[in-house]
Each structure stands twice: as structure tokens, then as C-alpha cells.
Design an enzyme around this catalytic site. Structure first.
Site, PDB file in Angstrom:
ATOM      1  N   LYS A  28       0.513   4.647   6.618  1.00  0.00           N
ATOM      2  CA  LYS A  28      -0.142   5.501   5.621  1.00  0.00           C
ATOM      3  C   LYS A  28       0.422   6.918   5.681  1.00  0.00           C
ATOM      4  O   LYS A  28       1.049   7.322   6.652  1.00  0.00           O
ATOM      5  CB  LYS A  28      -1.664   5.567   5.875  1.00  0.00           C
ATOM      6  CG  LYS A  28      -2.357   4.231   5.935  1.00  0.00           C
ATOM      7  CD  LYS A  28      -2.341   3.498   4.623  1.00  0.00           C
ATOM      8  CE  LYS A  28      -2.976   2.113   4.770  1.00  0.00           C
ATOM      9  NZ  LYS A  28      -2.743   1.288   3.605  1.00  0.00           N
ATOM     10  N   SER A  67       0.790  -1.240   0.000  1.00  0.00           N
ATOM     11  CA  SER A  67       0.000   0.000   0.000  1.00  0.00           C
ATOM     12  C   SER A  67       0.822   1.291   0.000  1.00  0.00           C
ATOM     13  O   SER A  67       0.298   2.340  -0.327  1.00  0.00           O
ATOM     14  CB  SER A  67      -0.975   0.015   1.169  1.00  0.00           C
ATOM     15  OG  SER A  67      -0.304   0.244   2.384  1.00  0.00           O
TER      16      SER A  67
END
Length: 184
Positions: free
Chosen positions: A85, A44
């Protein structure tokens, strides 16, 4: 002469053990109160970070998070591994995404995001536009079309109490060792 030699070696050994005990104690204090290590899992955050890389997280105060920071998000409430993230929105920001063009907007301004793998085309179950609530952040992975992030209700707006730290240094693999830089 042999007694002095033996005593000298014992003194050296004692000093060595004493130094090692001090170093281990200092590292325990540092990693308990200021830093922690974590491993990147999954794709990710590509191309910035890759699965299997090890990072040092700086434990932070909730007021020290800003745009572009790469943070670890605790997900024990969902029994999942922490998520790494990038911070895209802070409390009070209005976030919007044009999924046809792949453009992310913060407070009406299109973001320049040279760190993303490809534009943001993948939409999940969170409705846009939205306003980031107080004491929360909006996060996205750099590999937008292979990232479960604030676009998905499983992560959604991240309460600052769930932010474990900010990624500041990559220490493995050795050919990529160094501080992490990010674009805001």
C-alpha cells in the site's frame, strides 16, 4: 606441458568457485539484513503496480517512512499475505475522505493524487475523520475502489512494527525493470 595446462584449469575452476561462494554469501547477507524480494498480489495498487510483478523491498527504520512511500505490511496476525500500500498519513495527521466527491484530505488539505486509478468512492467500516495514532501510518491502495486498506478495520492504522519494508525497485517483468518513483 599437459600438467601445467591441467593445473591452470584447476586454478581457474577454483577461482570461479571461490567467486561464486563470495557472491552467494554477499547476497545472503544483503537480503537478510537490508533487502527482500516480494511479489505483488491482486489489483489494489493498479495502475502503479500489477499482480505478478516482483519488487525489491528495502528494510527500513521506522523513522524513514514518509508520504508517498509504497510499503509492505505484514498481515500474519490475520493469516493473510502481506499487503502492498501507499503511505498517505503519518502519526498525528488528521485524515478525512469525502466519499461523494472521492477526495482524500490530510490535515484539512485535499491531496493531489495523480497515481490513483480513480477517486476514492468506496467506504468500509472505519469512521472519518480520524487521527493517525503514534507509531502508526495510514495507507491506501492506488486502486481505491478495489483495495482493502486503512479504510477497513482488517488493516486499519498500520503499526510501524508491521511495516516489512519500502518498495524501491521492480525487477520483473523485465520490460518494467527499474526504480519505483512515487508522488508525494
Amino acid at each position: 606441458m599437459a600438467g601445467k595446462d591441467k593445473r591452470g584449469r584447476l586454478t581457474e575452476l577454483y577461482e570461479y568457485v571461490e567467486t561464486m561462494v563470495f557472491v552467494v554469501a554477499a547476497m545472503m547477507i544483503i537480503f537478510t539484513f537490508f533487502f527482500r524480494a516480494t511479489m505483488v498480489s491482486g489489483p489494489s495498487m493498479e495502475p502503479t503496480l500489477y499482480g505478478g510483478e516482483w519488487l525489491v523491498l528495502q528494510k527500513i527504520q521506522r523513522t524513514n517512512v514518509t508520504y508517498g512511500d509504497i510499503v509492505n505490511v505484514d498481515r500474519t496476525h490475520t493469516k493473510e499475505e502481506p499487503a502492498i500500500k501507499r503511505v498517505i498519513g503519518l502519526a498525528g495527521d488528521e485524515m478525512d475522505i469525502d466519499f461523494e466527491k472521492g477526495i482524500v484530505y490530510r490535515n484539512g488539505q485535499a491531496l493531489e493524487e495523480p497515481y490513483v486509478k480513480e477517486p476514492t468512492y468506496l467506504q468500509f467500516d472505519v469512521e472519518f475523520p480520524l487521527t493517525v495514532p503514534e507509531n502508526c501510518i495510514f495507507v491506501l491502495g492506488d486502486n481505491r475502489n478495489d483495495s482493502k486498506d486503512s479504510r477497513h478495520s482488517d488493516i486499519g492504522m498500520v503499526d510501524m512494527r508491521r511495516v516489512m519494508g519500502k518498495s524501491v525497485f521492480r525487477f520483473f517483468p523485465l520490460d518494467k525493470i527499474g526504480g519505483l518513483s512515487w508522488n508525494r
